[in-house]
Design a protein around this motif. Structure first.
Motif: not given
Length: 248
Positions: A79-91
């Motif tokens: 299995f894998r474990i991933g962590i991420s971050t980024g932009l949230l853009i409400p449309l």
């Protein structure tokens, strides 16, 4: 008689070294014959050669066989474990617009190739996600901070099944919680706003992963989420960059 005895002793003395030399010569000859016989099992004269100085190679069972090189499988992880971050853009807001926000995600990723197709392999993801966005500053009549909690299950199709990296598309379902807090200016002054909204989620997107090592990958993805029962925001766009750790 005395002279005869001396002559006999001298003859025996002169014959003794010859006997020792003969014994040594005979032992050396037997050793050479034994050594030559041991070579016969490895280097056998070719019968077609007249001189007998051409030898056949040893039989296969006596040849040295190198240890086979181990072949690593890039996709043997459990299995894998991933962590991420980024932009949230409400449309496409129905009532009030929200500004760009931030997004973070923790993912548990499991290879689950049930279809067994050569075109792509399938995987499953379970994620817990957190994001936040604020109302646009152009609207001075109110101010709200919207905090989102999403929990999703995805089906992933990777189109590079034989490569270290991934090029994939995915679709998922989930459940989202929005906690909205702020205030609104009304005829009687400021009114506090404190709401908790719940909505089912439908999601689709694509991404690419780059293998840095056998245990670490960089991941970039973009996805669109539709909160089905939301009264304001119709779509959320997520653009994320993260790291994935592989466990074998």
């Amino acid at each position: 008689m005395c002279m005869l005895a001396l002559a006999t002793a001298g003859a025996e003395a002169s014959a003794k070294p010859e006997g020792v030399y003969g014994s040594v010569e005979e032992a050396a000859f037997e050793a050479f014959v034994s050594w030559e016989g041991s070579l016969a099992g490895v280097l056998v004269p070719d019968g077609d050669s007249e001189e007998g100085d051409v030898f056949r190679p040893p039989p296969p069972e006596k040849m040295y066989k190198p240890y086979p090189r181990q072949k690593y499988d890039w996709f043997s992880e459990m299995f894998r474990i991933g962590i991420s971050t980024g932009l949230l853009i409400p449309l496409l807001a129905r009532e009030a617009g929200y500004d760009f926000g931030w997004w973070s995600r923790l993912t548990l990723h499991r290879e689950l190739d049930l279809l067994g197709l050569k075109l792509f392999r399938t995987m499953a993801e379970l994620s817990a996600e957190l994001g936040q966005s604020t109302s646009m500053p152009s609207d001075q009549s109110w101010h709200i901070v919207s905090t989102l909690y999403f929990f999703r299950l995805r089906a992933v199709a990777d189109f590079l099944p034989d490569q270290p990296g991934d090029l994939y598309i995915f679709g998922g379902v989930g459940l989202g919680f929005e906690r909205a807090r702020g205030h609104q200016i009304g005829p009687s002054g400021y009114a506090k706003i404190h709401e908790l909204n719940v909505s089912p989620l439908l999601e689709g997107g694509a991404g690419v992963s780059l293998a840095i090592s056998r245990a670490f990958m960089l991941d970039c993805r973009a996805s669109v989420t539709w909160p089905v029962t939301s009264g304001n925001i119709i779509l959320y766009l997520n653009i994320e960059l993260g790291a994935v750790f592989l466990f074998f």
